[in-house]
Enzyme design. Structure first.
Site, mmCIF file in Angstrom:
data_model
loop_
_atom_site.group_PDB
_atom_site.id
_atom_site.type_symbol
_atom_site.label_atom_id
_atom_site.label_comp_id
_atom_site.label_asym_id
_atom_site.label_seq_id
_atom_site.Cartn_x
_atom_site.Cartn_y
_atom_site.Cartn_z
ATOM 1 N N ASP A 93 0.862 -1.162 0.000
ATOM 2 C CA ASP A 93 0.000 0.000 0.000
ATOM 3 C C ASP A 93 0.914 1.233 0.000
ATOM 4 O O ASP A 93 2.122 1.130 0.249
ATOM 5 C CB ASP A 93 -0.873 -0.044 1.254
ATOM 6 C CG ASP A 93 -1.762 1.171 1.393
ATOM 7 O OD1 ASP A 93 -2.314 1.627 0.379
ATOM 8 O OD2 ASP A 93 -1.899 1.671 2.528
ATOM 9 N N ASP A 95 -0.304 5.066 1.028
ATOM 10 C CA ASP A 95 -0.580 6.027 2.093
ATOM 11 C C ASP A 95 -0.472 5.367 3.468
ATOM 12 O O ASP A 95 -1.073 4.310 3.717
ATOM 13 C CB ASP A 95 -1.975 6.618 1.924
ATOM 14 C CG ASP A 95 -2.085 7.459 0.669
ATOM 15 O OD1 ASP A 95 -2.745 8.511 0.723
ATOM 16 O OD2 ASP A 95 -1.515 7.076 -0.371
ATOM 17 N N LYS A 226 -7.030 -4.531 -5.359
ATOM 18 C CA LYS A 226 -5.681 -4.712 -4.824
ATOM 19 C C LYS A 226 -5.282 -6.185 -4.850
ATOM 20 O O LYS A 226 -4.161 -6.530 -5.247
ATOM 21 C CB LYS A 226 -5.604 -4.161 -3.395
ATOM 22 C CG LYS A 226 -5.598 -2.645 -3.322
ATOM 23 C CD LYS A 226 -5.222 -2.168 -1.925
ATOM 24 C CE LYS A 226 -5.021 -0.666 -1.907
ATOM 25 N NZ LYS A 226 -4.336 -0.200 -0.689
#
Length: 294
Positions: A93, A95, A226
């Site tokens: 990921d 952020d 994802k």
């Protein structure tokens, strides 16, 4: 024949008493230590133990979690395919994982709506809101901002501690590293180029006549996307799912973490910590390379 695995313990510092205690805990869990090594950097110490398992991996993980709670030293049980020789893949990921900030909050600050957007982001990362709906809600707060704010935000991004070292270790060993983000491609692209990432996927902010419209162009990168990206990139690189490590912090990462051979919750929300294979609370991403044997 016993299954083989690896226990990786990590903390700012690990003293002799903690090392001896971990060996004793493993013996109590029916795990025989067959090899041991350690590494110390300016920011952390890692103790790596190769073990043979008599008990199920879930029982050993539970025992290690209890030891971590008592000792303050993190401990991961890593299955052998994750660190064995062969092609590997690291997918992360962005952020609050690869970088320290939440990009949408940096953008929203230009509209004077950072606090409002941050509250929605927190709820989405805890899994209390549908991610796609929350993203559309937050992006609407950006309507009317000049596209030039994107460059200003890029300049403010700070990588998480150890991020560059982790990426470099994978790439130097000939493995692939990529990111898949619920953030924005316009912000991610310069960062991906800087780190020489193998791939990067994120949402596209819609821009018309040099202005943010407050909309996302195309489908949202959500938790299902994802996981799909992880499987597609592993297949493209000829990497077995068991040799994939995924790292994330929020509910949007849960499917990705579950699809990986080793899912790592990095300074994560409680629901993500509970679901992941490893909870890495030491704020240094470089620790992850030790799970892969790098």
């Amino acid at each position: 024949m016993r299954d083989t695995a690896r226990v990786v313990a990590y903390a700012r510092r690990i003293d002799d008493g903690q090392r001896e205690d971990l060996h004793a805990v493993l013996r109590g869990l029916g795990a025989d230590v067959t090899a041991a090594s350690s590494a110390t950097t300016p920011t952390y110490t890692v103790l790596t133990l190769d073990v043979g398992l008599a008990a199920a991996a879930t029982a050993v993980r539970s025992g290690l979690a209890r030891w971590t709670a008592a000792s303050g030293v993190g401990a991961a049980l890593v299955p052998s395919p994750t660190y064995a020789p062969g092609p590997k893949l690291l997918i992360m990921d962005v952020d609050s994982t690869l970088i320290r900030q939440e990009v949408i909050e940096l953008l929203a600050a230009h509209a004077g709506r950072e606090a409002e957007v941050a509250a929605v982001t927190e709820a989405a990362m805890r899994g209390e809101l549908d991610f796609a709906q929350s993203l559309h809600h937050r992006v609407r707060a950006l309507e009317g901002l000049p596209a030039t704010v994107i460059g200003e935000v890029v300049d403010r991004i700070r990588l998480s501690d150890g991020a560059e070292d982790l990426v470099a270790a994978y790439l130097h060993a000939g493995h692939r590293v990529g990111v898949v983000s619920g953030g924005f491609s316009q912000v991610l692209a310069p960062l991906a180029e800087r780190l020489r990432l193998s791939f990067a996927k994120a949402n596209d902010l819609e821009i018309l006549d040099g202005t943010l419209t407050g909309r996302v162009a195309g489908a949202v990168v959500d938790r299902r996307e994802k996981a799909r990206t992880l499987r597609a990139e592993a297949d493209r690189a000829g990497v077995r799912p068991e040799a994939v490590i995924a790292v994330g912090d929020g509910a949007n990462d849960l499917d990705m973490l579950g699809a990986a051979g080793l899912g790592v919750a990095f300074n994560a929300k409680p629901a993500v910590r509970a679901a992941a294979d490893v909870a890495l609370d030491l704020p240094d991403l470089d620790v992850v390379r030790h799970f892969a044997g790098l």
